[in-house]
Design a protein around this motif. Structure first.
Motif, short mmCIF file in Angstrom:
data_model
loop_
_atom_site.label_atom_id
_atom_site.label_comp_id
_atom_site.label_asym_id
_atom_site.label_seq_id
_atom_site.Cartn_x
_atom_site.Cartn_y
_atom_site.Cartn_z
N PRO A 17 0.83 -1.22 0.00
CA PRO A 17 0.00 0.00 0.00
C PRO A 17 0.86 1.26 0.00
CG PRO A 17 -0.69 -1.55 1.71
CD PRO A 17 0.63 -2.03 1.20
N ILE A 18 0.45 2.25 -0.77
CA ILE A 18 1.23 3.50 -0.88
C ILE A 18 1.42 4.19 0.47
CG2 ILE A 18 1.17 5.83 -1.87
CD1 ILE A 18 0.16 4.55 -4.45
N PRO A 19 0.39 4.23 1.35
CA PRO A 19 0.62 4.91 2.64
C PRO A 19 1.78 4.30 3.45
CG PRO A 19 -1.72 4.55 2.29
CD PRO A 19 -1.01 3.81 1.20
N TRP A 20 2.05 3.02 3.29
CA TRP A 20 3.19 2.41 3.99
C TRP A 20 4.50 3.09 3.56
CZ3 TRP A 20 2.79 -3.72 4.05
CH2 TRP A 20 1.60 -4.09 4.69
N LEU A 21 4.56 3.44 2.28
CA LEU A 21 5.79 4.04 1.75
C LEU A 21 5.88 5.51 2.12
CD1 LEU A 21 5.69 2.37 -1.77
CD2 LEU A 21 7.06 1.70 0.20
N GLU A 22 4.74 6.18 2.10
CA GLU A 22 4.74 7.62 2.40
C GLU A 22 5.08 7.91 3.85
OE1 GLU A 22 1.56 9.36 -0.87
OE2 GLU A 22 0.80 8.43 0.97
N ARG A 23 4.89 6.94 4.72
CA ARG A 23 5.18 7.22 6.13
C ARG A 23 6.61 6.83 6.53
NH1 ARG A 23 1.73 2.16 8.04
NH2 ARG A 23 3.48 0.76 8.35
N LYS A 46 9.96 11.06 4.04
CA LYS A 46 9.41 12.37 4.41
C LYS A 46 10.53 13.40 4.57
CE LYS A 46 6.79 10.82 7.88
NZ LYS A 46 5.83 10.70 8.94
N GLU A 47 11.62 12.96 5.22
CA GLU A 47 12.73 13.88 5.50
C GLU A 47 13.36 14.38 4.19
OE1 GLU A 47 16.17 12.22 7.73
OE2 GLU A 47 17.14 13.64 6.38
N LYS A 48 13.59 13.47 3.26
CA LYS A 48 14.23 13.89 2.00
C LYS A 48 13.29 14.74 1.16
CE LYS A 48 18.15 11.05 1.02
NZ LYS A 48 18.83 10.13 0.12
N MET A 49 12.00 14.43 1.18
CA MET A 49 11.06 15.24 0.41
C MET A 49 11.05 16.68 0.91
SD MET A 49 10.00 13.62 -2.03
CE MET A 49 8.52 13.56 -2.89
N GLU A 50 11.23 16.83 2.23
CA GLU A 50 11.22 18.17 2.80
C GLU A 50 12.54 18.90 2.56
OE1 GLU A 50 10.10 17.65 6.91
OE2 GLU A 50 8.14 16.92 6.29
N ASN A 82 14.31 16.59 -8.40
CA ASN A 82 12.89 16.22 -8.33
C ASN A 82 12.79 14.77 -7.84
OD1 ASN A 82 10.23 15.72 -8.61
ND2 ASN A 82 10.17 15.94 -10.84
N LEU A 83 12.32 14.63 -6.62
CA LEU A 83 12.20 13.28 -6.05
C LEU A 83 10.76 12.78 -6.07
CD1 LEU A 83 14.70 13.42 -3.04
CD2 LEU A 83 15.09 12.57 -5.34
N HIS A 84 9.89 13.51 -6.80
CA HIS A 84 8.49 13.06 -6.91
C HIS A 84 8.42 11.99 -7.99
CE1 HIS A 84 6.75 16.23 -4.32
NE2 HIS A 84 7.82 16.89 -4.72
N HIS A 115 8.25 7.66 -9.03
CA HIS A 115 7.84 6.32 -8.63
C HIS A 115 9.02 5.59 -7.97
CE1 HIS A 115 6.75 2.05 -10.21
NE2 HIS A 115 6.21 2.24 -9.02
N GLY A 116 10.20 5.74 -8.59
CA GLY A 116 11.39 5.04 -8.10
C GLY A 116 11.78 5.47 -6.70
N PHE A 117 11.67 6.75 -6.40
CA PHE A 117 12.08 7.22 -5.08
C PHE A 117 11.09 6.76 -4.01
CE2 PHE A 117 12.59 10.39 -1.68
CZ PHE A 117 13.89 10.06 -1.35
N LEU A 118 9.81 6.84 -4.34
CA LEU A 118 8.80 6.37 -3.37
C LEU A 118 8.94 4.85 -3.16
CD1 LEU A 118 6.23 7.03 -1.69
CD2 LEU A 118 4.89 6.46 -3.72
N GLY A 119 9.25 4.15 -4.25
CA GLY A 119 9.31 2.68 -4.17
C GLY A 119 10.64 2.12 -3.69
N TYR A 120 11.57 2.98 -3.41
CA TYR A 120 12.91 2.57 -2.96
C TYR A 120 12.87 1.49 -1.86
CZ TYR A 120 17.28 3.64 -0.32
OH TYR A 120 18.45 3.58 0.37
N PRO A 121 12.03 1.65 -0.80
CA PRO A 121 12.05 0.61 0.23
C PRO A 121 11.48 -0.73 -0.25
CG PRO A 121 11.05 2.63 1.08
CD PRO A 121 11.16 2.78 -0.40
#
Ligand code: SF4
Length: 324
Positions: free
Chosen positions: A92-98, A103-107, A113-115, A117-123
């Protein structure tokens, strides 16, 4: 280990030395995570291949032994990508977003540009990397523990969904590592410009040591210092014998030793500490082809394990035609 830049002393003390000691006790798999490097550095890839060989040189110089550990290159084992796809379907996407580091790198990272698919899916890729080898333990720092917890959650989710037990739930293996700050006292990092690199010569390292921030209140030679706020002293705790560290503590507080001499002593101790590493590094630098061969041989070994695990995972999902 990501091949996104030159390795520094923090990598040696915080990871590699622990890896070397683990290979005496465990059947270890260590890989150059070149796909992971792309997750946040996909635009600038010209140094990727050079970094990859350099990483192999540093690993061998640090004492990783291809007779004891399997050393390989992630992108040469497509099974990582296939398992990443299968796991990506169920995560689930929320598992990755949390994930805290997401979160730290996005901020904080504003120059890329880290928006993606690959960056979110890294874990998820990281989960595939680990469970392909049925890893019981993963050597991690404290900041990687949430990633590993996510891997464990993904494994449990997979097992529940497909009523199977293909994978092992990996446990974190936390080591007592020597903490070393950067030259300016922040975390040692290539991007902060505060790193002492493993490829630096002893002269370059000594020059960098001379630039380490000291007690800011100690301006003149006869000012009494406070080692607790001095970054040079943090380095002494790592590279100087403990009896001498206590002496320096006292000599600094009484102004018996000056900062210039204190730094010279540190530079000399650092040179002694790194001498065996430097010697081995020099040897492997002259054999870059052999280093690549070692990584390729390890890749062949790793691929056998990865293929076996993936076949079982595909069968559990029902995506592959079972062998007759
Ligand atoms: S004498 Fe050494 S420990 Fe004391 S402030 Fe100077 S560099 Fe730091």
């Amino acid at each position: 280990m990501q091949s996104s830049g030159k390795l520094h002393l923090g990598n040696l003390l915080g990871a590699l030395e622990n890896w070397v000691s683990m290979q005496e006790e465990y059947d270890c798999f260590y890989f150059v995570a070149d796909w992971h490097s792309l997750s946040s550095n996909y635009e600038d890839t010209k140094e990727l291949q050079g970094n990859l060989v350099d990483m192999g040189i540093n690993w061998l110089a640090a004492g990783l032994n291809p007779e004891k550990s399997t050393l390989f290159i992630q992108s040469l084992i497509p099974q990582h990508a296939v398992l990443y796809v299968l796991l990506g379907m169920i995560t689930p996407i929320p598992w990755l977003e949390r994930v805290p580091s997401y979160k730290e790198k996005m901020e904080n990272v504003k120059d890329r540009n880290l928006h993606t698919h690959g960056f979110l899916g890294y874990p998820v890729l990281q989960a595939a990397d680990i469970i392909l080898y049925m890893a019981d333990f993963v050597p991690v720092g404290i900041d990687q523990v949430p990633h590993l917890e996510l891997t464990r959650e993904i494994v449990r989710h997979f097992h529940e969904l497909y009523k199977t037990k293909v994978f092992v739930e990996p446990q974190p293996k936390m080591a007592e590592v020597k903490k070393l700050p950067g030259l300016d006292g922040r975390k040692m990092s290539k991007s902060y410009g505060n790193a002492i690199f493993l490829s630096d010569t002893p002269q370059e390292r000594a020059k960098k040591v001379s630039m380490i921030v000291t007690d800011p209140a100690r301006v003149r030679r006869d000012d009494k210092g406070n080692p607790e706020v001095c970054n040079v002293f943090s380095f002494h705790k790592v590279f100087t014998k403990s009896a001498r560290v206590s002496e320096i503590d006292g000599d600094c507080r009484s102004a018996k030793i000056g900062c210039v001499d204190c730094k010279k002593e540190l530079a000399s101790n650092l040179a002694n500490y790194m001498a065996p590493f430097d010697e081995r590094r020099k040897e492997y630098e002259g054999k870059r082809r052999d280093v690549l061969d070692i990584l390729h041989e390890g890749t062949l070994k790793a691929r056998v394990v990865a293929a076996d695990t993936l076949a079982r995972a595909e069968e559990a999902v029902g995506i592959a035609i079972p062998k007759s």
